[in-house]
Structures are given as C-alpha cells and as structure tokens.
Enzyme design. Sequence first.
Site, mmCIF file in Angstrom:
data_model
loop_
_atom_site.group_PDB
_atom_site.id
_atom_site.type_symbol
_atom_site.label_atom_id
_atom_site.label_comp_id
_atom_site.label_asym_id
_atom_site.label_seq_id
_atom_site.Cartn_x
_atom_site.Cartn_y
_atom_site.Cartn_z
ATOM 1 N N ALA A 113 2.060 0.714 -56.817
ATOM 2 C CA ALA A 113 1.019 -0.294 -56.610
ATOM 3 C C ALA A 113 0.867 -0.585 -55.126
ATOM 4 O O ALA A 113 1.804 -0.417 -54.338
ATOM 5 C CB ALA A 113 1.369 -1.583 -57.358
ATOM 6 N N ASP A 114 -0.333 -1.011 -54.770
ATOM 7 C CA ASP A 114 -0.586 -1.459 -53.410
ATOM 8 C C ASP A 114 -1.640 -2.558 -53.451
ATOM 9 O O ASP A 114 -2.583 -2.492 -54.234
ATOM 10 C CB ASP A 114 -1.069 -0.319 -52.517
ATOM 11 C CG ASP A 114 -0.983 -0.702 -51.054
ATOM 12 O OD1 ASP A 114 0.136 -0.657 -50.504
ATOM 13 O OD2 ASP A 114 -2.011 -1.098 -50.474
ATOM 14 N N THR A 115 -1.457 -3.555 -52.599
ATOM 15 C CA THR A 115 -2.359 -4.708 -52.556
ATOM 16 C C THR A 115 -2.894 -4.886 -51.143
ATOM 17 O O THR A 115 -2.136 -4.796 -50.175
ATOM 18 C CB THR A 115 -1.607 -5.991 -52.983
ATOM 19 O OG1 THR A 115 -1.082 -5.799 -54.298
ATOM 20 C CG2 THR A 115 -2.526 -7.206 -52.969
ATOM 21 N N LYS A 165 2.246 6.489 -53.404
ATOM 22 C CA LYS A 165 3.591 5.916 -53.553
ATOM 23 C C LYS A 165 4.379 6.550 -54.697
ATOM 24 O O LYS A 165 5.603 6.578 -54.652
ATOM 25 C CB LYS A 165 3.504 4.401 -53.737
ATOM 26 C CG LYS A 165 3.116 3.689 -52.453
ATOM 27 C CD LYS A 165 3.054 2.193 -52.637
ATOM 28 C CE LYS A 165 2.699 1.506 -51.327
ATOM 29 N NZ LYS A 165 2.660 0.040 -51.471
#
Length: 187
Positions: free
Chosen positions: A67-69, A50
């Site tokens: 960020a990634d969740t 990203k």
Amino acid sequence: MRVILASGSPRRIELLQSIVKDFDVLPQNVDETLHYRQPHLAVMNLAKRKIEPIVYSAPQNTLVIGADTIVYFDGKYYNKPRNVSDARRMLYELKGRKHFVYTGVCLYLNGIERTFYVRSAVFMRDLGDSEIDAYIETGSPMDKAGAYGIQDGDIIERYEGSYSNIVGLPTERLKQEIERISEGNDG
C-alpha cells in the site's frame, strides 16, 4: 493462507490487525519516485512496486499486501516531509483547505493480482501559526504524507469517505478485496 504486509508503517499494521489476525510484516525499501501525474495511478503503481520483490519468492497460498498513501492538493503531491521546514510548508499550504488522500493497494495471491485505490476528501482546520509550530514539535508530522495524521487531535475539521484510508489503509475495501482474491474471483 499466509499473509505478508509489505510495509513497516505502524498505522498500517494496526489497521490490518483489525481485519487479518495473523500476518508477517516485511517492509520493502523501493524507489518511491512518482511515475504518474494522476494520483490514483501513482499510488497504485507504488503499491505494486512494494510487493514485487516479495511475490517472486513467495510460496503458494501467500497473500502479499502492498500500500501507499499520498495527499493531493491543487495538482501537487504531498508525501512525507523531508524536514521540519518542509512539514511547515505543507501544513501552511493545506490549512483551511479541502484536499484529497489517495491510498493505492496491491494484492497478490497464487498468480492473481488485484490493484485498487480509495480516495477520501479532507478539510483541514485553518490552523494558526502557534498551532502549526506546536504540532510540528510533537514530531508526529514527520512520518506522514501531507505532514499530518487525521488521528492527531483536532487538526482536521471534517472528512468525507473512508477514515482508515486517510490513516493509511482502506480496511473496508481491503476486506472485500481479500475475500474476492481468496475465492479466486479476479473479475
């Protein structure tokens, strides 16, 4: 120092505002195909992907945050639901069970990159059919990994670990990592 958040998530924006007062939001549309079977590696890889389009053109003294969740249960990833039936399936599979929420974060500043992840355990209430249907009707599950938000009422029985991580950005750890990268300490 200029700060750029490579995400348009309203929850991430709100969480970042609690530790960084002034930043730009520059969401990136990247392929979110998971390239790793281990959830901690998958989220760190996505967070890095990203920020990549931004870091190549970012001027000096620009901190870029990606960020990634994901939600992980029984060897399966639970990303954002594709549609209502997918949300219903996820909620039925997760209800009454303990699962994990992983958030990967990647920071980049002046040639230094720091990537980390935070894992929290979540215990979802054993929701009834009518509760699941009513929750889906709110529309809230449709833009959240695992088809739920911990902040959405009484969906969750309890959790262990970072609340902000479950929402989508582990602010406690992020604050520490921003301080470290700002000081040039990459060790």
